[in-house]
Scaffold this motif. Structure first.
Motif, short mmCIF file in Angstrom:
data_model
loop_
_atom_site.label_atom_id
_atom_site.label_comp_id
_atom_site.label_asym_id
_atom_site.label_seq_id
_atom_site.Cartn_x
_atom_site.Cartn_y
_atom_site.Cartn_z
N GLY A 89 0.77 -1.23 0.00
CA GLY A 89 0.00 0.00 0.00
C GLY A 89 0.80 1.28 0.00
N ILE A 90 2.04 1.25 0.46
CA ILE A 90 2.83 2.47 0.63
C ILE A 90 4.22 2.29 0.05
N ARG A 91 4.71 3.33 -0.65
CA ARG A 91 6.12 3.36 -1.06
C ARG A 91 6.74 4.56 -0.36
N CYS A 92 7.69 4.31 0.52
CA CYS A 92 8.35 5.37 1.28
C CYS A 92 9.40 6.07 0.42
N ASP A 93 9.96 7.17 0.95
CA ASP A 93 11.00 7.91 0.24
C ASP A 93 12.18 7.03 -0.15
N ASN A 94 12.49 6.06 0.69
CA ASN A 94 13.62 5.17 0.39
C ASN A 94 13.25 4.07 -0.60
N ARG A 95 12.05 4.19 -1.21
CA ARG A 95 11.52 3.25 -2.20
C ARG A 95 11.09 1.91 -1.61
N LYS A 96 11.16 1.77 -0.31
CA LYS A 96 10.71 0.54 0.34
C LYS A 96 9.18 0.49 0.29
N VAL A 97 8.64 -0.65 -0.12
CA VAL A 97 7.20 -0.84 -0.20
C VAL A 97 6.75 -1.53 1.09
#
Length: 137
Positions: A89-97
């Motif tokens: 559901g989420i992709r953080c700034d560090n591209r981690k999903v």
């Protein structure tokens, strides 16, 4: 850290639903089909179809063509609302999903909606994204 709702995750959550203007029997006016259009933070558009049936007063049942969403939305104030959990559901700034519960809300008068992650999965301020519905004939 900021994060981005993934368009694919949003698509999996909201394949099909219907919303209309509020009346004395809230759910009666919300059955039908709409085109759903959203753009992720990169501006990539995503389109699908929502189909919704009444499940009682102040309740619409949403099912998707893909079968990934089969849930009820309830009237909260002047908006139709439901939440869905998604593993991607989420992709953080560090591209981690990361997995997240996403809250969907729709204003039936404007047919504009919001997707907002619940909690703080990326360790920073939450950000919502929008979508629009267009009634199909």
């Amino acid at each position: 850290m900021k994060f981005t709702l993934l368009a694919a995750a949003a698509a999996a959550l909201v394949g099909t639903a219907t919303f209309g203007l509020s009346g004395s029997d809230d759910a009666a006016g919300f059955t039908g089909r709409y085109t759903y259009l959203a753009a992720d933070s990169g501006g990539t558009p995503f389109t699908t179809t929502w189909t919704v049936t009444s499940c009682g007063s102040s309740c619409v049942h949403i099912t998707t063509a893909s079968g990934l969403t089969d849930t009820d939305a309830h009237l909260e104030g002047s908006e139709w609302v439901f939440s869905k959990y998604d593993e991607a559901g989420i992709r953080c700034d560090n591209r981690k999903v990361l997995p997240a519960t996403i809250r969907f809300s729709v204003d039936p008068a404007s047919l504009r909606g919001k997707l907002q992650p619940q909690g703080d999965p990326c360790g920073g301020a939450s950000r919502e994204s929008g979508f629009t519905l267009t009634k199909l004939a």
